[in-house]
Scaffold this active site. Structure first.
Site, mmCIF file in Angstrom:
data_model
loop_
_atom_site.group_PDB
_atom_site.id
_atom_site.type_symbol
_atom_site.label_atom_id
_atom_site.label_comp_id
_atom_site.label_asym_id
_atom_site.label_seq_id
_atom_site.Cartn_x
_atom_site.Cartn_y
_atom_site.Cartn_z
ATOM 1 N N GLY A 30 5.733 -0.361 -2.928
ATOM 2 C CA GLY A 30 5.299 -1.037 -1.838
ATOM 3 C C GLY A 30 3.991 -0.567 -1.108
ATOM 4 O O GLY A 30 3.049 -0.051 -1.828
ATOM 5 N N ASN A 31 4.057 -1.155 0.210
ATOM 6 C CA ASN A 31 2.727 -0.597 0.782
ATOM 7 C C ASN A 31 1.549 -1.572 0.147
ATOM 8 O O ASN A 31 0.651 -0.820 -0.263
ATOM 9 C CB ASN A 31 2.298 0.629 1.307
ATOM 10 C CG ASN A 31 1.456 0.707 2.254
ATOM 11 O OD1 ASN A 31 0.398 1.783 2.105
ATOM 12 N ND2 ASN A 31 1.417 -0.154 3.303
ATOM 13 N N HIS A 33 -1.292 -3.787 -1.475
ATOM 14 C CA HIS A 33 -2.872 -4.077 -1.230
ATOM 15 C C HIS A 33 -3.310 -5.024 -2.195
ATOM 16 O O HIS A 33 -2.639 -5.272 -3.386
ATOM 17 C CB HIS A 33 -3.601 -2.683 -1.129
ATOM 18 C CG HIS A 33 -3.304 -1.675 -1.982
ATOM 19 N ND1 HIS A 33 -3.828 -1.906 -3.185
ATOM 20 C CD2 HIS A 33 -2.798 -0.557 -2.048
ATOM 21 C CE1 HIS A 33 -3.573 -0.975 -3.900
ATOM 22 N NE2 HIS A 33 -2.928 0.039 -3.196
ATOM 23 N N HIS A 36 -2.516 -4.077 -5.659
ATOM 24 C CA HIS A 36 -1.364 -4.794 -6.621
ATOM 25 C C HIS A 36 -1.584 -6.157 -6.758
ATOM 26 O O HIS A 36 -1.103 -6.743 -7.749
ATOM 27 C CB HIS A 36 -0.023 -4.427 -5.406
ATOM 28 C CG HIS A 36 0.021 -2.820 -5.132
ATOM 29 N ND1 HIS A 36 -0.218 -2.391 -4.053
ATOM 30 C CD2 HIS A 36 0.651 -1.998 -5.976
ATOM 31 C CE1 HIS A 36 0.137 -0.925 -4.070
ATOM 32 N NE2 HIS A 36 0.877 -0.831 -5.325
ATOM 33 N N GLU A 147 -5.745 1.286 -13.595
ATOM 34 C CA GLU A 147 -6.292 2.304 -14.134
ATOM 35 C C GLU A 147 -6.795 3.495 -13.024
ATOM 36 O O GLU A 147 -7.132 4.369 -13.513
ATOM 37 C CB GLU A 147 -7.402 1.781 -14.899
ATOM 38 C CG GLU A 147 -7.188 0.855 -16.013
ATOM 39 C CD GLU A 147 -8.579 0.715 -16.885
ATOM 40 O OE1 GLU A 147 -9.502 0.665 -16.348
ATOM 41 O OE2 GLU A 147 -8.428 0.074 -18.062
ATOM 42 N N GLN A 152 -1.263 8.320 -15.339
ATOM 43 C CA GLN A 152 0.216 7.587 -15.253
ATOM 44 C C GLN A 152 0.188 6.525 -16.273
ATOM 45 O O GLN A 152 1.133 6.540 -17.152
ATOM 46 C CB GLN A 152 0.438 7.030 -13.899
ATOM 47 C CG GLN A 152 1.382 6.004 -13.778
ATOM 48 C CD GLN A 152 1.794 5.497 -12.280
ATOM 49 O OE1 GLN A 152 2.375 6.577 -11.592
ATOM 50 N NE2 GLN A 152 1.487 4.415 -12.057
#
Ligand code: PAF
Length: 264
Positions: A30-31, A33, A36, A147, A152
Site C-alpha cells: 500500500g501507500n 505512488h 507502483h 529495481e 529483493q
C-alpha cells in the site's frame, strides 16, 4: 475493479479465469505512488488481467515501530488502482495469511548476510515467506517488482527458480524524481528539511565516477548517515538514514546512469 477481503472469495474467482488468459501480479504494502503505478501499467500492457495486493506484512519489519508507523492509505490506494485500470485487488487479512502462525518460513542463506539482509535481520525471511504465500494464492503468469529493491527482486527471482514455480519474475526500472531520488513510500515521512537532504543524497549517490569511499565521505559531510555503500556484480547499492527514515537505492555501474523521471 473487484476487491477481495477473503482468500476464499478470491480463490473462487481465480478458478473462473480461463487458462488462456494471462494474469499479472503486483504485490504491494500500500501507500502507492508513481513507482507502483508504473509496475501496474507494465503488468496491464503485458497481461490480459492484473491483480494488485495490499498487505502490510508484519513479519518483514525488523523494527516493530516501523510496522506501526507504516503509512496506511487504503482509500487513496484503491483510487490509484482503479484509475490505473487494475482488474482485481486482494486485501488479505493477517489472520488468514498467517492462519498457522509464522511457523513455516522461506529462508535464504547467502544474500541474507549482505546489505539489507545483514542490516535488517529477519527482513528477507518475512518478505520471501509472504511473497511465496501470495504467489501460491494468486497463481499469476507474471509478477512485477521494482529495481529500487534490487536485492529483493533477485531473491524472489531465485526463490521462484529454486522451487520450480512457473512464474516469470519481471524487474521494472526505478522511477525517480527530478533530483534522482527514487520514489518510495518512506519519502512521505520526510520533513521539508529532511526532504532537501534526501534530494542531496540522491544527487551525490548518482555521481557514479566517484569511489565508494568518496561518496561515503561526501554523504557523511552533509549529514546523511550511511548504513552501507557497496558494489556487487556491477551494481552500486546503498542504505542511508535521514533522521529516522531509512532510504535505499542502487544503480548499474559502467553504463550511462539511466534515470527514469516522472517530471515531478
Ligand atoms: O516491496 C514490497 O512492497 C514488499 O516487500 C512486498 C514485495 C509487497 C512483500 O510484502
Amino acid at each position: 475493479m473487484q476487491i477481495f477481503h477473503t482468500l476464499a472469495d478470491w480463490r473462487a474467482v481465480r478458478k473462473t479465469i480461463p487458462v488462456t488468459a494471462s494474469l499479472g501480479f503486483v504485490p504491494t504494502m500500500g501507500n502507492l505512488h508513481v513507482g507502483h503505478a508504473s509496475l501496474l501499467t507494465t503488468s496491464r500492457q503485458e497481461n490480459d488481467l492484473t491483480l494488485a495486493s495490499i498487505f502490510v506484512n508484519p513479519t518483514q519489519f525488523n523494527k516493530p515501530d516501523d510496522f506501526t508507523h507504516y503509512p496506511r492509505t487504503l482509500e487513496a490506494d484503491l483510487a490509484l488502482l482503479s484509475d490505473t485500470g487494475v482488474d482485481y485487488c486482494l486485501l488479505p487479512q493477517e489472520k488468514e495469511i498467517y492462519a498457522t502462525g509464522y511457523t513455516y518460513k522461506i529462508d535464504e542463506t547467502i544474500s541474507h548476510q549482505l546489505m539489507e539482509g545483514k542490516h535488517r535481520p529477519g527482513h528477507f525471511t518475512g518478505m520471501l515467506t509472504i511473497v511465496m504465500k501470495l504467489l501460491q494464492l494468486v497463481q499469476p503468469q507474471r509478477a512485477y517488482f521494482g529495481e529500487k529493491d534490487y536485492q529483493q527482486f533477485q531473491l524472489i527471482r531465485d526463490m521462484v527458480t529454486s522451487f520450480f514455480l512457473d512464474i516469470e519474475i519481471k524487474p521494472c526500472p526505478t522511477i525517480r524524481e527530478t533530483s534522482g531520488l527514487a520514489y518510495s513510500s518512506r519519502n512521505n515521512r520526510l520533513t521539508p528539511e529532511q526532504r532537501q537532504l534526501a534530494d542531496q543524497f540522491a544527487r551525490i549517490f548518482h555521481q557514479s565516477s566517484l569511489s565508494n569511499e568518496q561518496l561515503i565521505t561526501a554523504l557523511t559531510a552533509c549529514g546523511v548517515s550511511v548504513d552501507y555503500l557497496e558494489e556487487h556484480e556491477g551494481r552500486r547499492f546503498t542504505a542511508v538514514n535521514i533522521g529516522d527514515i531509512r532510504l535505499i537505492d542502487n544503480y548499474k555501474l559502467n553504463s550511462s546512469v539511466s534515470v527514469t523521471h516522472t517530471g515531478a
